[in-house]
Every structure is written in C-alpha cells, then in structure tokens.
Design a protein around this motif. Structure first.
Motif, PDB file in Angstrom:
ATOM      1  N   LEU A  64       0.824  -1.209   0.000  1.00 25.03           N
ATOM      2  CA  LEU A  64       0.000   0.000   0.000  1.00 25.03           C
ATOM      3  C   LEU A  64       0.861   1.263   0.000  1.00 25.03           C
ATOM      4  O   LEU A  64       1.909   1.298   0.645  1.00 25.03           O
ATOM      5  CB  LEU A  64      -0.908   0.005   1.231  1.00 25.03           C
ATOM      6  N   PRO A  65       0.442   2.307  -0.697  1.00 31.13           N
ATOM      7  CA  PRO A  65       1.231   3.547  -0.699  1.00 31.13           C
ATOM      8  C   PRO A  65       1.326   4.146   0.705  1.00 31.13           C
ATOM      9  O   PRO A  65       0.318   4.253   1.406  1.00 31.13           O
ATOM     10  CB  PRO A  65       0.453   4.469  -1.650  1.00 31.13           C
ATOM     11  N   VAL A  66       2.528   4.535   1.091  1.00 27.90           N
ATOM     12  CA  VAL A  66       2.742   5.017   2.464  1.00 27.90           C
ATOM     13  C   VAL A  66       2.274   6.452   2.655  1.00 27.90           C
ATOM     14  O   VAL A  66       2.175   6.919   3.796  1.00 27.90           O
ATOM     15  CB  VAL A  66       4.217   4.871   2.882  1.00 27.90           C
ATOM     16  N   TYR A  67       1.980   7.171   1.568  1.00 35.60           N
ATOM     17  CA  TYR A  67       1.431   8.519   1.719  1.00 35.60           C
ATOM     18  C   TYR A  67      -0.077   8.478   1.944  1.00 35.60           C
ATOM     19  O   TYR A  67      -0.698   9.505   2.222  1.00 35.60           O
ATOM     20  CB  TYR A  67       1.764   9.387   0.502  1.00 35.60           C
ATOM     21  N   HIS A  68      -0.677   7.295   1.811  1.00 33.16           N
ATOM     22  CA  HIS A  68      -2.116   7.119   2.053  1.00 33.16           C
ATOM     23  C   HIS A  68      -2.320   6.590   3.461  1.00 33.16           C
ATOM     24  O   HIS A  68      -1.513   5.826   3.972  1.00 33.16           O
ATOM     25  CB  HIS A  68      -2.691   6.141   1.023  1.00 33.16           C
ATOM     26  N   ASP A  69      -3.437   6.984   4.096  1.00 35.90           N
ATOM     27  CA  ASP A  69      -3.617   6.634   5.508  1.00 35.90           C
ATOM     28  C   ASP A  69      -3.647   5.131   5.765  1.00 35.90           C
ATOM     29  O   ASP A  69      -3.107   4.664   6.772  1.00 35.90           O
ATOM     30  CB  ASP A  69      -4.866   7.313   6.096  1.00 35.90           C
ATOM     31  N   MET A  70      -4.236   4.350   4.853  1.00 38.07           N
ATOM     32  CA  MET A  70      -4.283   2.911   5.095  1.00 38.07           C
ATOM     33  C   MET A  70      -2.888   2.300   5.115  1.00 38.07           C
ATOM     34  O   MET A  70      -2.568   1.462   5.958  1.00 38.07           O
ATOM     35  CB  MET A  70      -5.140   2.208   4.040  1.00 38.07           C
ATOM     36  N   GLY A  71      -2.019   2.723   4.194  1.00 35.77           N
ATOM     37  CA  GLY A  71      -0.666   2.190   4.154  1.00 35.77           C
ATOM     38  C   GLY A  71       0.223   2.722   5.250  1.00 35.77           C
ATOM     39  O   GLY A  71       1.126   2.021   5.727  1.00 35.77           O
ATOM     40  N   LEU A  72      -0.015   3.966   5.669  1.00 36.45           N
ATOM     41  CA  LEU A  72       0.828   4.595   6.688  1.00 36.45           C
ATOM     42  C   LEU A  72       0.423   4.207   8.102  1.00 36.45           C
ATOM     43  O   LEU A  72       1.228   3.656   8.869  1.00 36.45           O
ATOM     44  CB  LEU A  72       0.771   6.116   6.537  1.00 36.45           C
ATOM     45  N   ILE A  73      -0.825   4.478   8.475  1.00 40.24           N
ATOM     46  CA  ILE A  73      -1.271   4.262   9.853  1.00 40.24           C
ATOM     47  C   ILE A  73      -1.286   2.779  10.199  1.00 40.24           C
ATOM     48  O   ILE A  73      -0.996   2.381  11.326  1.00 40.24           O
ATOM     49  CB  ILE A  73      -2.690   4.848  10.077  1.00 40.24           C
ATOM     50  N   GLY A  74      -1.620   1.930   9.192  1.00 42.50           N
ATOM     51  CA  GLY A  74      -1.675   0.497   9.436  1.00 42.50           C
ATOM     52  C   GLY A  74      -0.308  -0.151   9.455  1.00 42.50           C
ATOM     53  O   GLY A  74       0.368  -0.195  10.490  1.00 42.50           O
ATOM     54  N   PRO A  75       0.160  -0.664   8.324  1.00 46.19           N
ATOM     55  CA  PRO A  75       1.412  -1.432   8.316  1.00 46.19           C
ATOM     56  C   PRO A  75       2.650  -0.677   8.805  1.00 46.19           C
ATOM     57  O   PRO A  75       3.466  -1.243   9.527  1.00 46.19           O
ATOM     58  CB  PRO A  75       1.562  -1.812   6.839  1.00 46.19           C
ATOM     59  N   VAL A  76       2.800   0.596   8.429  1.00 42.69           N
ATOM     60  CA  VAL A  76       4.030   1.307   8.797  1.00 42.69           C
ATOM     61  C   VAL A  76       4.047   1.694  10.272  1.00 42.69           C
ATOM     62  O   VAL A  76       4.987   1.370  11.008  1.00 42.69           O
ATOM     63  CB  VAL A  76       4.221   2.555   7.901  1.00 42.69           C
ATOM     64  N   LEU A  77       3.014   2.378  10.739  1.00 40.25           N
ATOM     65  CA  LEU A  77       3.063   2.891  12.110  1.00 40.25           C
ATOM     66  C   LEU A  77       2.725   1.835  13.159  1.00 40.25           C
ATOM     67  O   LEU A  77       3.236   1.891  14.286  1.00 40.25           O
ATOM     68  CB  LEU A  77       2.154   4.116  12.257  1.00 40.25           C
ATOM     69  N   ASN A  78       1.875   0.857  12.824  1.00 36.10           N
ATOM     70  CA  ASN A  78       1.627  -0.193  13.812  1.00 36.10           C
ATOM     71  C   ASN A  78       2.890  -1.019  14.031  1.00 36.10           C
ATOM     72  O   ASN A  78       3.101  -1.572  15.113  1.00 36.10           O
ATOM     73  CB  ASN A  78       0.463  -1.092  13.385  1.00 36.10           C
ATOM     74  N   THR A  79       3.746  -1.082  13.027  1.00 34.52           N
ATOM     75  CA  THR A  79       5.038  -1.750  13.175  1.00 34.52           C
ATOM     76  C   THR A  79       5.879  -1.056  14.237  1.00 34.52           C
ATOM     77  O   THR A  79       6.430  -1.699  15.139  1.00 34.52           O
ATOM     78  CB  THR A  79       5.779  -1.760  11.820  1.00 34.52           C
ATOM     79  N   VAL A  80       5.990   0.274  14.155  1.00 34.97           N
ATOM     80  CA  VAL A  80       6.756   1.036  15.153  1.00 34.97           C
ATOM     81  C   VAL A  80       6.087   0.959  16.516  1.00 34.97           C
ATOM     82  O   VAL A  80       6.752   0.856  17.549  1.00 34.97           O
ATOM     83  CB  VAL A  80       6.904   2.512  14.713  1.00 34.97           C
ATOM     84  N   HIS A  81       4.778   1.003  16.522  1.00 36.31           N
ATOM     85  CA  HIS A  81       4.040   0.957  17.784  1.00 36.31           C
ATOM     86  C   HIS A  81       4.348  -0.321  18.560  1.00 36.31           C
ATOM     87  O   HIS A  81       4.520  -0.294  19.786  1.00 36.31           O
ATOM     88  CB  HIS A  81       2.539   1.053  17.491  1.00 36.31           C
ATOM     89  N   LEU A  82       4.453  -1.445  17.838  1.00 34.92           N
ATOM     90  CA  LEU A  82       4.616  -2.733  18.491  1.00 34.92           C
ATOM     91  C   LEU A  82       6.056  -3.249  18.514  1.00 34.92           C
ATOM     92  O   LEU A  82       6.350  -4.216  19.208  1.00 34.92           O
ATOM     93  CB  LEU A  82       3.729  -3.766  17.789  1.00 34.92           C
ATOM     94  N   GLY A  83       6.940  -2.624  17.741  1.00 42.44           N
ATOM     95  CA  GLY A  83       8.315  -3.111  17.692  1.00 42.44           C
ATOM     96  C   GLY A  83       8.455  -4.394  16.897  1.00 42.44           C
ATOM     97  O   GLY A  83       9.266  -5.261  17.243  1.00 42.44           O
ATOM     98  N   VAL A  84       7.679  -4.539  15.821  1.00 42.56           N
ATOM     99  CA  VAL A  84       7.677  -5.758  15.014  1.00 42.56           C
ATOM    100  C   VAL A  84       8.339  -5.487  13.659  1.00 42.56           C
ATOM    101  O   VAL A  84       8.979  -4.458  13.467  1.00 42.56           O
ATOM    102  CB  VAL A  84       6.241  -6.291  14.841  1.00 42.56           C
TER     103      VAL A  84
END
Length: 574
Positions: A220-240
């Motif tokens: 998913l494009p990271v400039y779009h909310d689905m690609g950013l808030i989901g896969p990218v930021l949940n990764t940082v949130h959880l340390g995965v």
C-alpha cells in the motif's frame, strides 16, 4: 507510559537495536534486491533528520514529504515527528502520465499547508530544482534529500516537547483539483488509533511471539492513511517487522503480493477490494500450486465498498493454497478518525446479511451486505438522522457518526468545515461526533456500510470528487455547457465502482457526439487517471438540478440507471 510514537521508537531502539523494523523489496520480488532497516538504524536516521530540522528552527512548521516508494519516507516522516515538525505526506511527480496530476496536487498542498521545507529522495529534489522557474510555490522553500543528511547529525537531536494535542501530521483527503482538506492528526490520535488497530487485529504479545515478530506485508502507498497508519506505524508501535514493496510493482504483477505472503508468512496484510479482484484475475494453477497462505490470519479489506462476491470467490480460489475463510477481515475507517473505526473478528468469518433480509441495503451485484465489524475499544459508532440530530433504530440506515479519542482535531485552517464535520451533536447523547458522510446500519453491534451521503467516489482505492471530473469534462469541448455535467459512480460488479459522466451539449454540436465523447474520455483519463465506464450526452436543460441551480447527482444517477435520460439523438419519451 509512551506519550508518542517517538517514545516508542526510542524504546525499541534501546531494547532491540538489531531487530529489522522494515525490509523493502526493491523490485517487488522476494528473490530480488532487499533493503533492511533495523530499529537502531531507524532511530538514528530519524534523529538525524529531526536534528537538521531543529537546527533550522522549523519546529511547529509544516514539512512536505515527497518520496518515491522505499524506506527513506519512513525516516523522513519519523524525523518530522521527532522534531516536532508537522509532516505532510504527498505524492511526488513521477512518470509522464502522472506528472501533471501530481504537480497540481503538490502545488495545492504546499500552498494550503504553508510548507516551509520539502523533504524527499534525491531524484525528486533534483526534479523540483529543475521546476523552480515554473513553480512559484517553491520560492523560499528549502528542499533537501534526506539521504544527504549525515548520520552524525543525530548527535545534536533534542527530544521535542510533545503533548497529546500536538499535531503530528496532515493527512490530505481532497480530489486532484478541488480545494484540499488537511486532516489534523495529533500524537494522541495516533496512539489511540494504534491501540484500536492492535486490539481489533489481534496483535497481542502472544501473537507477536508466535509469528516471531513478522507481522505485516504491505504494498500500500505510504502517503495514504491505510498504508501509513496500518502497516508502517503499527510496526513502530509494536516493535515488530514489516515487509514493504511498491504499489506499482503490485499492480504490474499482483502475484508478487501473494508470493511475499508465502515467503514471509505474516499475520496481517490487506488492501482495498479491487486488490483481491486483481489477485483472482491472476490466480493460475501454477501460482496456486506454489503458495502456502495458511499463516495469513488478517486479510483486511477496506477503503472502498467490500463485496460479498469477492470474499466468496477469494476464499474458494485461494482455499487451495491454505487460505482460511476466517482470515477475511472487512473493516471501516477514514482519515478524519485517524484510520480504523471498526474491524472484524480475527477468529470468525465476517457476518453477511442476505439480500432478502436487507432489501435496499444490499448492492445488486452482491448476494449480501457485509459487516465491517465492531468499533474498537473507546470508539463509539452511532447511526444518525443528521436532519433531526437523533439516533435511528437498529437496522435502519442513516449517517455513520463516530466519537472517541481517534477522531482528529479538525481540518487545517478550515474552521467552517471543521465545525460542520467534527462538531456534530445528538439531542439524546452527550459529546461531539464526527460526521463521516457515509451511510450504514448497525445490527447486533456490527456496522454494515451501505453507501455514501456525500458525493465522493472511491474507484480502485482512490478518492475522486465528482466536481473534479465534471470540470475536466466541460473544458474538453466548447459545446459542453458549464455547470451542466453530472459525474457519479455505478456498481460495476466485480470491477467495483465505475465512473459515469452525463453532460448537456449545445444543439449546434448535434453531429459531433462521437468526437465530444472521445474528448471527455481522454480529458478525464489524463487529468485523473480514470477510465470512464460510460459517457451520455443529453439535451440542454434536462439534467436534474435543485431550485438554486445545483446539479443533483443522485437524481442523475437514478435517471441513468432507469434509462430515462433525454439522450441526444434518441427520440424523447412521450
């Protein structure tokens, strides 16, 4: 307790500096070049970018992010958050077909956000340098390729003074030519929505351990909310760990997504409904024979209408590769609520209501209305009659209203739109609600989305405003009457929503219908990247309008579907 994603990144970098945060498939192929970014390296690069911004006194200002697909965007985005700078994700100009559209949107975003700096990749920054003479918006704006910021700059980083109410970034939601609207997402909104995503998608410590931290695969494009808030930021949130690759590489070969799921065996991955349809079109026997999708637990489906027929066919087709029906995960969200509002169960298939039970709730191409699941913890969803400001009974369709800590602060520098959208109230409930503009009903605590109150069209996962398409159409030929064009979408079955344009033409152009139709199709294709499903030319004065002269798009759509339009060259109905 962490007060921002910056705090969580610091913690992960200290506790697991060598763990891979992101891997990037450069060619989209698992056996091609792969770039890795560890938590230690991610924190260091983010701090280097942050220090560069801080040293130039940019804290509190806006930074436009213009990056090609890749990991550098993440360093730039988290660098902004780490500096107390408001990030503004944008789409960089690239390729001839997208250049005009991307440049137009970029100019509008720079002006609306009052960006003081542009962060991007080297090629993008070089391209902007060549455009300066033609883009007055760039005058006085500092542009920097963040790859060129040295690592040792991180040594001068100072932890920003962030509060839950500090704006983290602006997520722009507008169409390509209409006035942009930047949703002000705060650090508090981000943390709350990460909590919602984590709970709704079952990203528990036990799950993370079971999957050895391999949680996401995403194109998913990271400039779009689905690609950013989901896969990218949940990764940082959880340390995965997340595996990422370019949307273009997915569109070129949809099998790459499935191959990456087989290789990295993540818990969660997904996209809009059209992505599942693309996979079905490319599901050859050879592909199915080589896939193992049995570890895929959350196949999220959102951002456009979820179709029961797609869910059924995907399960039937990829069940041979181990895909489980329980993994189907319709969800609902929007940028104004940071992202996720409702999500399905991770242990049961989504609820469906047969068309016979729903009556007008179900689409003609699907046998059932699809549940988008239940609200996340702390999130309230009500179905309202906006005119009466009252909740409607269970099972009755109304506008979806949302309350909770994930609801964003409002629209950037747009007090009127903020008041209309983010400050709704109900007569029999306390608190303020977000008006989503979407229609739906609740049944057994689950949300069923049925359509849109607003005119926004979602086609192939992208938002389009009808007035944008109408303007492009009207400018394509002299015979098209200004303010007398209606654009709307219709159900294209497995193809999803498809755009239709109905336009009034001057009588003098009666013999040019084919030429006009071709010009409209070409104009919309160039300006918006859309293939128009149908173009109908009608007689002057026949498009439905309100008493004040506004186009009635819903009425135009109904007339189109009923075959009652006054089509040029067709005898009028008596």
């Amino acid at each position: 307790m962490a007060s921002s994603l910056v705090d969580l990144l610091t913690t992960h970098a200290l506790q697991q500096p060598d763990r891979t945060a992101y891997r990037y498939l450069v060619t989209g192929d698992c056996d091609g070049e792969i770039q890795d970014l560890s938590y230690g390296r991610l924190a260091g690069r983010s701090r280097a970018v942050a220090a560069w911004l801080q040293e130039r006194g940019l804290a509190g200002s806006r930074a436009m992010l213009l990056y090609p697909p890749g990991l550098e965007f993440i360093c730039g985005y988290l660098g902004c958050l780490s500096a107390g700078v408001v990030a503004v994700p944008g789409v960089p100009p690239q390729g001839r077909s997208q250049n005009h559209r991307a440049v137009t949107r970029m100019r509008r975003l720079i002006a609306d956000a009052d960006a003081k700096v542009i962060l991007g990749g080297r090629e993008v920054i070089a391209a902007l340098g060549a455009m300066v003479e033609h883009l007055p918006e760039l005058d006085g704006i500092t542009c920097v390729a963040t790859e060129d910021i040295p690592d040792d700059a991180a040594g001068s980083w100072r932890e920003p003074d962030l509060t839950a109410d500090s704006v983290a970034f602006l997520q722009y939601t507008s169409g390509s030519t209409s006035a942009p609207r930047g949703v002000m997402v705060t650090h508090g909104n981000l943390l709350d929505n990460q909590r919602v995503i984590t709970e709704r998608m079952g990203h528990t410590p036990d799950t993370i351990a079971e999957y050895d931290h391999e949680l996401f695969v995403s194109w998913l494009p990271v400039y779009h909310d689905m690609g950013l808030i989901g896969p990218v930021l949940n990764t940082v949130h959880l340390g995965v760990t997340a595996t990422l690759f370019s949307p273009l590489h997915f569109l070129q070969q949809p099998a790459r997504w499935l191959t990456a799921l087989d290789r990295y065996r993540p818990h969660t991955s997904g996209g809009p409904n059209f992505a599942y349809e693309l996979c079905l079109k490319h599901a050859t026997p050879d592909l199915l024979d080589g896939l193992d999708l049995s570890r895929w637990r959350v196949a999220f489906n959102g951002a456009e209408p979820v179709r029961a027929a797609t869910l059924r066919r995907f399960t039937e087709t990829f069940g041979a590769a181990g895909f489980r029906r329980e993994a189907l995960y319709p969800c609902y969200g929007l940028a104004e609520a940071t992202l996720m509002v409702t999500g399905s169960s991770v242990t049961a298939p989504p609820a469906l209501i047969e068309a016979a039970e729903t009556g007008p709730h179900a689409g003609a191409a699907d046998a059932a209305a699809v549940s988008s699941g239940r609200p996340g913890p702390g999130t309230t969803v009500v179905i309202a009659d906006p005119e009466r400001q009252e909740e409607v009974p269970e099972g009755e369709v109304g506008e979806i209203w949302v309350g909770g800590a994930s609801v964003a602060k409002g629209y950037w520098r747009n007090a009127l739109a903020t008041r209309e959208t983010f400050r709704a109230t109900l007569k029999d409930r306390q608190g303020r609600f977000l008006r989503t503009g979407d229609l739906g009903f609740l049944r057994g605590g689950e949300l069923f989305v049925t359509g849109r109150l607003k005119d926004l069209m979602v086609i192939d996962g992208r938002n389009h405003y009808p007035q944008d398409l109408e303007l492009s159409a009207e400018m394509s030929h002299w015979a098209l009457r200004p303010g007398c064009t209606a654009a709307f979408s219709v159900d294209g079955g497995v193809q999803g929503e498809q755009p239709v344009v109905v336009a009034e033409t001057a009588p003098e152009a009666a013999g040019e219908s084919e030429k006009i139709t071709d010009l409209i199709r070409s104009s919309i294709g160039t300006a918006h990247g859309l293939s128009v499903h149908d173009i109908v030319l009608v007689r002057p004065g026949t498009i439905p309008k309100t008493s004040s002269g506004k186009i009635q798009r819903h009425a135009s759509r109904e007339a189109y579907l009923a075959g009652t339009l006054s089509v040029v060259g067709v005898p009028a109905l008596s």
